[in-house]
Design a protein around this motif. Sequence first.
Motif, PDB file in Angstrom:
ATOM      1  N   GLU A 189       0.834  -1.195   0.000  1.00  0.00           N
ATOM      2  CA  GLU A 189       0.000   0.000   0.000  1.00  0.00           C
ATOM      3  C   GLU A 189       0.873   1.251   0.000  1.00  0.00           C
ATOM      4  OE1 GLU A 189      -2.376  -0.631   3.484  1.00  0.00           O
ATOM      5  OE2 GLU A 189      -3.896  -1.786   2.378  1.00  0.00           O
ATOM      6  N   ASN A 190       0.231   2.391  -0.267  1.00  0.00           N
ATOM      7  CA  ASN A 190       0.926   3.684  -0.287  1.00  0.00           C
ATOM      8  C   ASN A 190       2.081   3.690  -1.293  1.00  0.00           C
ATOM      9  OD1 ASN A 190      -0.710   4.789   1.849  1.00  0.00           O
ATOM     10  ND2 ASN A 190       0.490   3.541   3.277  1.00  0.00           N
ATOM     11  N   VAL A 191       1.799   3.203  -2.493  1.00  0.00           N
ATOM     12  CA  VAL A 191       2.813   3.037  -3.533  1.00  0.00           C
ATOM     13  C   VAL A 191       2.819   4.225  -4.491  1.00  0.00           C
ATOM     14  CG1 VAL A 191       3.522   1.621  -5.505  1.00  0.00           C
ATOM     15  CG2 VAL A 191       2.737   0.536  -3.381  1.00  0.00           C
ATOM     16  N   SER A 192       4.003   4.727  -4.789  1.00  0.00           N
ATOM     17  CA  SER A 192       4.164   5.805  -5.765  1.00  0.00           C
ATOM     18  C   SER A 192       4.507   5.263  -7.148  1.00  0.00           C
ATOM     19  CB  SER A 192       5.267   6.772  -5.326  1.00  0.00           C
ATOM     20  OG  SER A 192       4.902   7.485  -4.176  1.00  0.00           O
ATOM     21  N   GLU A 193       5.381   4.241  -7.189  1.00  0.00           N
ATOM     22  CA  GLU A 193       5.866   3.748  -8.476  1.00  0.00           C
ATOM     23  C   GLU A 193       6.333   2.307  -8.339  1.00  0.00           C
ATOM     24  OE1 GLU A 193       9.225   4.884 -11.907  1.00  0.00           O
ATOM     25  OE2 GLU A 193       9.118   6.021 -10.033  1.00  0.00           O
ATOM     26  N   VAL A 194       6.209   1.550  -9.419  1.00  0.00           N
ATOM     27  CA  VAL A 194       6.736   0.188  -9.475  1.00  0.00           C
ATOM     28  C   VAL A 194       7.477   0.003 -10.789  1.00  0.00           C
ATOM     29  CG1 VAL A 194       4.534  -0.672 -10.405  1.00  0.00           C
ATOM     30  CG2 VAL A 194       6.158  -2.272  -9.389  1.00  0.00           C
ATOM     31  N   GLN A 195       8.618  -0.679 -10.720  1.00  0.00           N
ATOM     32  CA  GLN A 195       9.370  -1.079 -11.906  1.00  0.00           C
ATOM     33  C   GLN A 195       9.799  -2.525 -11.712  1.00  0.00           C
ATOM     34  OE1 GLN A 195      12.561   1.537 -13.207  1.00  0.00           O
ATOM     35  NE2 GLN A 195      11.473   3.354 -12.491  1.00  0.00           N
ATOM     36  N   SER A 196       9.916  -3.254 -12.809  1.00  0.00           N
ATOM     37  CA  SER A 196      10.283  -4.661 -12.697  1.00  0.00           C
ATOM     38  C   SER A 196      11.074  -5.113 -13.911  1.00  0.00           C
ATOM     39  CB  SER A 196       9.030  -5.524 -12.542  1.00  0.00           C
ATOM     40  OG  SER A 196       9.363  -6.869 -12.312  1.00  0.00           O
ATOM     41  N   THR A 197      12.057  -5.967 -13.665  1.00  0.00           N
ATOM     42  CA  THR A 197      12.797  -6.630 -14.730  1.00  0.00           C
ATOM     43  C   THR A 197      12.441  -8.112 -14.666  1.00  0.00           C
ATOM     44  OG1 THR A 197      14.743  -7.184 -13.383  1.00  0.00           O
ATOM     45  CG2 THR A 197      14.663  -4.971 -14.336  1.00  0.00           C
ATOM     46  N   GLU A 198      13.148  -8.923 -15.415  1.00  0.00           N
ATOM     47  CA  GLU A 198      12.889 -10.361 -15.348  1.00  0.00           C
ATOM     48  C   GLU A 198      13.209 -10.932 -13.971  1.00  0.00           C
ATOM     49  OE1 GLU A 198      13.290 -13.336 -18.936  1.00  0.00           O
ATOM     50  OE2 GLU A 198      14.859 -11.820 -19.073  1.00  0.00           O
ATOM     51  N   PHE A 199      14.157 -10.332 -13.264  1.00  0.00           N
ATOM     52  CA  PHE A 199      14.686 -10.931 -12.043  1.00  0.00           C
ATOM     53  C   PHE A 199      14.326 -10.194 -10.762  1.00  0.00           C
ATOM     54  CE2 PHE A 199      18.321 -12.126 -15.077  1.00  0.00           C
ATOM     55  CZ  PHE A 199      17.598 -13.209 -15.561  1.00  0.00           C
ATOM     56  N   CYS A 200      13.972  -8.929 -10.833  1.00  0.00           N
ATOM     57  CA  CYS A 200      13.714  -8.132  -9.636  1.00  0.00           C
ATOM     58  C   CYS A 200      12.530  -7.208  -9.827  1.00  0.00           C
ATOM     59  CB  CYS A 200      14.939  -7.271  -9.286  1.00  0.00           C
ATOM     60  SG  CYS A 200      16.229  -8.140  -8.376  1.00  0.00           S
ATOM     61  N   THR A 201      11.828  -6.937  -8.729  1.00  0.00           N
ATOM     62  CA  THR A 201      10.766  -5.945  -8.717  1.00  0.00           C
ATOM     63  C   THR A 201      11.105  -4.884  -7.678  1.00  0.00           C
ATOM     64  OG1 THR A 201       9.110  -7.567  -9.389  1.00  0.00           O
ATOM     65  CG2 THR A 201       8.303  -5.541  -8.377  1.00  0.00           C
ATOM     66  N   PHE A 202      10.941  -3.613  -8.041  1.00  0.00           N
ATOM     67  CA  PHE A 202      11.250  -2.487  -7.170  1.00  0.00           C
ATOM     68  C   PHE A 202       9.997  -1.635  -6.980  1.00  0.00           C
ATOM     69  CE2 PHE A 202      15.113  -3.662  -9.393  1.00  0.00           C
ATOM     70  CZ  PHE A 202      16.079  -3.648  -8.397  1.00  0.00           C
ATOM     71  N   VAL A 203       9.773  -1.196  -5.744  1.00  0.00           N
ATOM     72  CA  VAL A 203       8.602  -0.382  -5.419  1.00  0.00           C
ATOM     73  C   VAL A 203       9.043   0.832  -4.606  1.00  0.00           C
ATOM     74  CG1 VAL A 203       6.410  -0.291  -4.188  1.00  0.00           C
ATOM     75  CG2 VAL A 203       7.032  -2.356  -5.457  1.00  0.00           C
ATOM     76  N   LEU A 204       8.633   2.002  -5.061  1.00  0.00           N
ATOM     77  CA  LEU A 204       8.904   3.237  -4.318  1.00  0.00           C
ATOM     78  C   LEU A 204       7.621   3.638  -3.599  1.00  0.00           C
ATOM     79  CD1 LEU A 204      10.868   5.547  -3.657  1.00  0.00           C
ATOM     80  CD2 LEU A 204      10.003   6.735  -5.700  1.00  0.00           C
ATOM     81  N   LEU A 205       7.692   3.742  -2.269  1.00  0.00           N
ATOM     82  CA  LEU A 205       6.537   4.125  -1.478  1.00  0.00           C
ATOM     83  C   LEU A 205       6.461   5.651  -1.341  1.00  0.00           C
ATOM     84  CD1 LEU A 205       6.508   1.490   1.413  1.00  0.00           C
ATOM     85  CD2 LEU A 205       5.438   1.369  -0.852  1.00  0.00           C
ATOM     86  N   LYS A 206       5.318   6.131  -0.872  1.00  0.00           N
ATOM     87  CA  LYS A 206       5.119   7.565  -0.732  1.00  0.00           C
ATOM     88  C   LYS A 206       6.006   8.178   0.347  1.00  0.00           C
ATOM     89  CE  LYS A 206       0.534   7.941  -2.737  1.00  0.00           C
ATOM     90  NZ  LYS A 206       1.052   8.823  -3.805  1.00  0.00           N
ATOM     91  N   ASP A 207       6.523   7.356   1.265  1.00  0.00           N
ATOM     92  CA  ASP A 207       7.455   7.870   2.275  1.00  0.00           C
ATOM     93  C   ASP A 207       8.886   7.902   1.759  1.00  0.00           C
ATOM     94  OD1 ASP A 207       8.278   5.236   2.266  1.00  0.00           O
ATOM     95  OD2 ASP A 207       7.736   4.823   4.337  1.00  0.00           O
ATOM     96  N   GLN A 208       9.057   7.651   0.445  1.00  0.00           N
ATOM     97  CA  GLN A 208      10.343   7.699  -0.262  1.00  0.00           C
ATOM     98  C   GLN A 208      11.282   6.544   0.092  1.00  0.00           C
ATOM     99  OE1 GLN A 208      11.469  11.957   0.550  1.00  0.00           O
ATOM    100  NE2 GLN A 208      11.386  12.099  -1.677  1.00  0.00           N
ATOM    101  N   SER A 209      10.742   5.486   0.627  1.00  0.00           N
ATOM    102  CA  SER A 209      11.552   4.283   0.836  1.00  0.00           C
ATOM    103  C   SER A 209      11.428   3.375  -0.387  1.00  0.00           C
ATOM    104  CB  SER A 209      11.109   3.537   2.098  1.00  0.00           C
ATOM    105  OG  SER A 209       9.747   3.139   2.015  1.00  0.00           O
ATOM    106  N   LEU A 210      12.540   2.752  -0.780  1.00  0.00           N
ATOM    107  CA  LEU A 210      12.583   1.861  -1.931  1.00  0.00           C
ATOM    108  C   LEU A 210      12.652   0.417  -1.453  1.00  0.00           C
ATOM    109  CD1 LEU A 210      12.801   1.636  -5.064  1.00  0.00           C
ATOM    110  CD2 LEU A 210      15.294   1.609  -4.761  1.00  0.00           C
ATOM    111  N   TRP A 211      11.735  -0.412  -1.954  1.00  0.00           N
ATOM    112  CA  TRP A 211      11.635  -1.801  -1.559  1.00  0.00           C
ATOM    113  C   TRP A 211      11.819  -2.702  -2.768  1.00  0.00           C
ATOM    114  CZ3 TRP A 211       9.851  -3.278   3.583  1.00  0.00           C
ATOM    115  CH2 TRP A 211       9.628  -2.171   4.417  1.00  0.00           C
ATOM    116  N   GLY A 212      12.161  -3.985  -2.510  1.00  0.00           N
ATOM    117  CA  GLY A 212      12.325  -4.898  -3.637  1.00  0.00           C
ATOM    118  C   GLY A 212      12.239  -6.355  -3.234  1.00  0.00           C
ATOM    119  N   TRP A 213      12.081  -7.200  -4.246  1.00  0.00           N
ATOM    120  CA  TRP A 213      12.118  -8.656  -4.045  1.00  0.00           C
ATOM    121  C   TRP A 213      12.502  -9.319  -5.360  1.00  0.00           C
ATOM    122  CZ3 TRP A 213       7.671  -5.716  -3.854  1.00  0.00           C
ATOM    123  CH2 TRP A 213       6.722  -5.930  -4.853  1.00  0.00           C
TER     124      TRP A 213
END
Length: 372
Positions: free
Chosen positions: A273-297
């Motif tokens: 939740e509270n997501v600003s942006e998502v980007q993904s490649t074949e191997f990784c997914t990155f999510v930028l939240l509204k609090d400006q923290s960057l997450w991934g898996w």
Amino acid sequence: MKSRIIILVVILLSSGCQVKTNPFEYDLSLKSVYAEGNNSYYIDQNNALLGWGQEFGDMPNKLMENVFEVKSNFKQYLVLKSDGSLWEWGSNRKFSSSFEQENHIPTKELENVKRIWTNSESLTYVLMNDDSLWYIGGDECRIIDETMINSHISGRVLTKIMDDVVDLAVSWRTPNAIAKKKDGSYWAWGSKVHHNEKEDDILQTLLKDVDENCITTPKEVELPYTIKGMIYTAGTIYFIDEVDTLWGWGNNNNHRINNSSQTYIENPKLIMENVSEVQSTEFCTFVLLKDQSLWGWGNRLGCLGLGYDDPVIESTMLLKQVKMFSADIAHTLVILENDTLWGWGTNKYSQLGKPKCREHKVPVMIGKLVNP
């Protein structure tokens, strides 16, 4: 003694770059950043485009002015300028009649262009100012019409797909795409099978009533929720709904959809939740939240920059105070609130700056503002 030195060198190489980077400096804050193949780019506050890496060397070189965005396919480089003109260069140019000849000088190919998308292999999509969607390039399962069938250079023909398009989600390394029209409807085309890995694609669900595996005519599909933004990668779609919640749906190889070990997700799964942006490649997914923290898996080949290659199924925080980021299959770039530029991944061509080395397994500073 010699054998010990060799063993030490092997250990150092396997653990990534063991040298400190030498960050370059810039006079203006960065407006956007792009990790594209073996090159990196940024656009500064004056809309000047600078690039470095395989094509441009180990330091940012000014390429063009008045730039809106930059994209690349395999050995094809595209720049959309603020005036709507589209420029191209490289050895795999799509618009040139002499496409087999390498050309490193940007050439203006189109005007009245609003947006561009690429699929990192062979297809380029162009949205014109009149909201008509076109494409150029070749693939084994793509939109076709009589013009292309009768042409000896089929894939080199700029072909119209549909009118009244407002957005597009293009799959990574496949011809698949989903277009959103002005009336709020969604239209899809491409292959139901992710052709690199012979796995099910999200089109297997969205177009389950269509008998063919290769859909070369856009078909209307139903998507749940009110969608603000969507990306399409390697058989999976991610979409952000009207309350900034991120959902995943489709192929789950390489743990593309968080918190699940299933190989295919039959229905949309809530991720964050509270997501600003998502980007993904074949191997990784990155999510930028509204609090400006960057997450991934994901983390295949260590693409999250955590310093190890083990799979990461749960969403993991990577960095804080992130203004913007750009993720490619081989390297990732991040701009922090203090206007420093960071990156990790492959550095074979100095796309992560000097000195050149095999890879950086953890984030390193690449550039910084002279007077922050």
